[in-house]
Enzyme design. Structure first.
Site, PDB file in Angstrom:
ATOM      1  N   HIS A 109      -7.066  -5.142  -1.882  1.00 12.44           N
ATOM      2  CA  HIS A 109      -6.004  -4.421  -2.022  1.00 12.44           C
ATOM      3  C   HIS A 109      -3.953  -5.118  -2.412  1.00 12.44           C
ATOM      4  O   HIS A 109      -3.389  -4.421  -2.162  1.00 12.44           O
ATOM      5  CB  HIS A 109      -5.939  -3.278  -1.621  1.00 12.44           C
ATOM      6  CG  HIS A 109      -4.896  -2.831  -3.189  1.00 12.44           C
ATOM      7  ND1 HIS A 109      -4.334  -2.051  -3.659  1.00 12.44           N
ATOM      8  CD2 HIS A 109      -4.376  -1.013  -1.496  1.00 12.44           C
ATOM      9  CE1 HIS A 109      -3.285  -1.377  -3.934  1.00 12.44           C
ATOM     10  NE2 HIS A 109      -3.781  -0.661  -2.520  1.00 12.44           N
TER      11      HIS A 109
ATOM     12  N   CYS B 178       0.843   2.019  -5.284  1.00  9.36           N
ATOM     13  CA  CYS B 178      -0.768   0.959  -5.758  1.00  9.36           C
ATOM     14  C   CYS B 178      -1.237   1.059  -7.190  1.00  9.36           C
ATOM     15  O   CYS B 178      -2.475   1.237  -7.520  1.00  9.36           O
ATOM     16  CB  CYS B 178      -1.778   1.915  -4.623  1.00  9.36           C
ATOM     17  SG  CYS B 178      -0.942   1.647  -2.933  1.00  9.36           S
TER      18      CYS B 178
ATOM     19  N   CYS C  36     -10.023   0.333   6.098  1.00 11.00           N
ATOM     20  CA  CYS C  36      -8.905   0.859   5.947  1.00 11.00           C
ATOM     21  C   CYS C  36      -8.934  -0.713   4.474  1.00 11.00           C
ATOM     22  O   CYS C  36      -9.133  -2.033   5.173  1.00 11.00           O
ATOM     23  CB  CYS C  36      -7.605   0.330   6.670  1.00 11.00           C
ATOM     24  SG  CYS C  36      -7.831   1.252   7.704  1.00 11.00           S
ATOM     25  N   SER C  37      -7.945  -0.791   3.412  1.00 10.27           N
ATOM     26  CA  SER C  37      -8.000  -1.755   3.300  1.00 10.27           C
ATOM     27  C   SER C  37      -6.661  -2.901   3.278  1.00 10.27           C
ATOM     28  O   SER C  37      -5.901  -2.297   4.307  1.00 10.27           O
ATOM     29  CB  SER C  37      -7.506  -1.200   1.302  1.00 10.27           C
ATOM     30  OG  SER C  37      -5.809  -0.357   1.509  1.00 10.27           O
TER      31      SER C  37
END
Length: 400
Positions: free
Chosen positions: A349, A88, A218-219
């Site tokens: 994301h 990430c 939550c992404s």
């Protein structure tokens, strides 16, 4: 002697849910995403692709030379193109490597681009015939919390939040308040995947994913791309780019230390020690700290990680993250505005693009170009991007 490095152009696509189509109803593939973000960054800088000396392309899901295929949409100039994957933190890793090329005197103008075309649904391990890169992290946390059927990332960050609740009395409402803030911020961001505002009750009552994380904390998985043009001071002066240049005052990357696995802490497993060390190094290099910045883009892959990052980045003391969000210190009118873009939770994301989207947001904030989400009086900005497995990148920016 290290040279000053400047961000002179940024661009990004809107972040969308995987499988989205364009206005004509056609699928949007990663070459089109890179073309859109790359052209926007070049136009913002007033630089031609022929002036780019090297390019760094970051993505997590894709074949070996996807960076070349994407960047060939901008031109075929024969320059070196390097492909990077750091989970990430991939986008900020591309930024980190591009900055090093210029700081070391190896180039005067570099393009960093990150992109992702993701599968729908929660993240899964890509290869079943070899050890997953996160095996040590998962094993370390399994010694602390019984594994469940929830997505592995949500388990890791959810358990870190549970540990914080046990140690410091942090509440589920405090974590949810972070998500409420970020969804509210994203309403002013046309690039955000979600622009809906939710009440605290709606966030708490949404589907439970992994205690204490509900769905709206939550992404999401996302498709998108972001890019930045980096330049040396010489290039900035020669091309008259001072009015758009933002200086990278400091930048440090840290990978896992023994503490990740030896602390017997779920908070350590998800990278809090990496963040703390990278931040300390960045503050030492820049000569200023979190008290001197006005705006922060940090890695809120889950609401629990935003709170943990408050403490690791030094916005507050250990155990004080819950009180910080309660006080209103991290939104408009507070001490900082954290994630004015909406953060990963609401902006989206796309793993490879996230770090460069953070860079774009902070560049716009420092230039005073962020529109309705503009933070007043921005002189310095802080970026935090983390990838489990692991790498944390902390970057400080100032006006040129």
């Amino acid at each position: 002697m290290s040279q000053n490095v400047y961000v002179v152009g940024v661009g990004m696509t809107p972040f969308r849910k995987p499988g989205s189509v364009d206005a004509q109803g056609d699928d949007v593939d990663y070459p089109q995403l890179v073309r859109e973000a790359g052209r926007a960054a070049l136009a913002d800088a007033g630089v031609e692709y022929a002036q780019i000396e090297q390019a760094i392309a970051g993505y997590v899901y894709g074949d070996s030379t996807s960076g070349q295929r994407g960047l060939y949409e901008l031109g075929l100039t024969g320059i070196p193109i390097s492909n990077v994957n750091n989970n990430c933190s991939t986008g900020s890793t591309a930024l980190f490597l591009g900055r090093q090329l210029i700081a070391g005197g190896l180039a005067d103008c570099v393009l960093a681009v990150g992109f992702e075309k993701m599968q729908k649904g929660s993240l899964t391990m890509a290869f079943g015939d070899r050890e997953p890169p996160l095996m040590r992290h998962l094993a370390a946390q399994a010694e602390l919390y019984e594994p469940t059927t929830a997505p592995y990332a949500a388990q890791l960050f959810g358990n870190a939040g549970r540990e914080h609740m046990t140690q410091y009395g942090t509440t589920a409402e405090q974590f949810a308040r972070i998500a409420e803030k970020n969804h509210r911020h994203s309403a002013n961001n046309p690039y955000a995947q979600f622009q809906d505002v939710y009440t605290l009750d709606q966030i708490l009552e949404s589907k439970m994913i992994s205690e204490p994380l509900t769905k709206l904390q939550c992404s999401p998985t996302s498709d998108g791309s972001a890019a930045a043009v980096l330049a040396s001071e010489r290039f900035v002066d020669q091309h008259g780019l001072g009015d758009r240049a933002v200086r990278i005052a400091a930048q440090h990357m840290v990978t896992d230390t023994p503490a990740t696995f030896e602390d017997r802490s779920a908070i350590s497993v998800v990278g809090a020690d990496m963040t703390r060390l990278a931040a300390r190094k960045a503050y030492d290099t820049a000569g200023f700290g979190p008290q001197d910045v006005q705006v922060v883009e940090l890695h809120d892959c889950f609401s629990t990680n935003e709170l943990l990052s408050y403490e690791a980045l030094g916005l507050c003391g250990e155990g004080e993250g819950g009180s910080l969000i309660d006080s209103g210190a991290t939104t408009y009118g507070g001490r900082w505005v954290v994630n004015p873009s909406g953060g990963l939770i609401s902006k989206g994301h796309p793993l490879g693009a996230t770090g460069l989207a953070q860079c774009a947001e902070l560049t716009w904030q420092l230039r005073g170009q962020a529109g309705p989400r503009q933070v007043d009086g921005v002189r310095a900005a802080l970026q935090h991007n983390i990838g489990l497995g692991g790498a944390a990148v902390v970057t400080l920016y100032t006006r040129a």
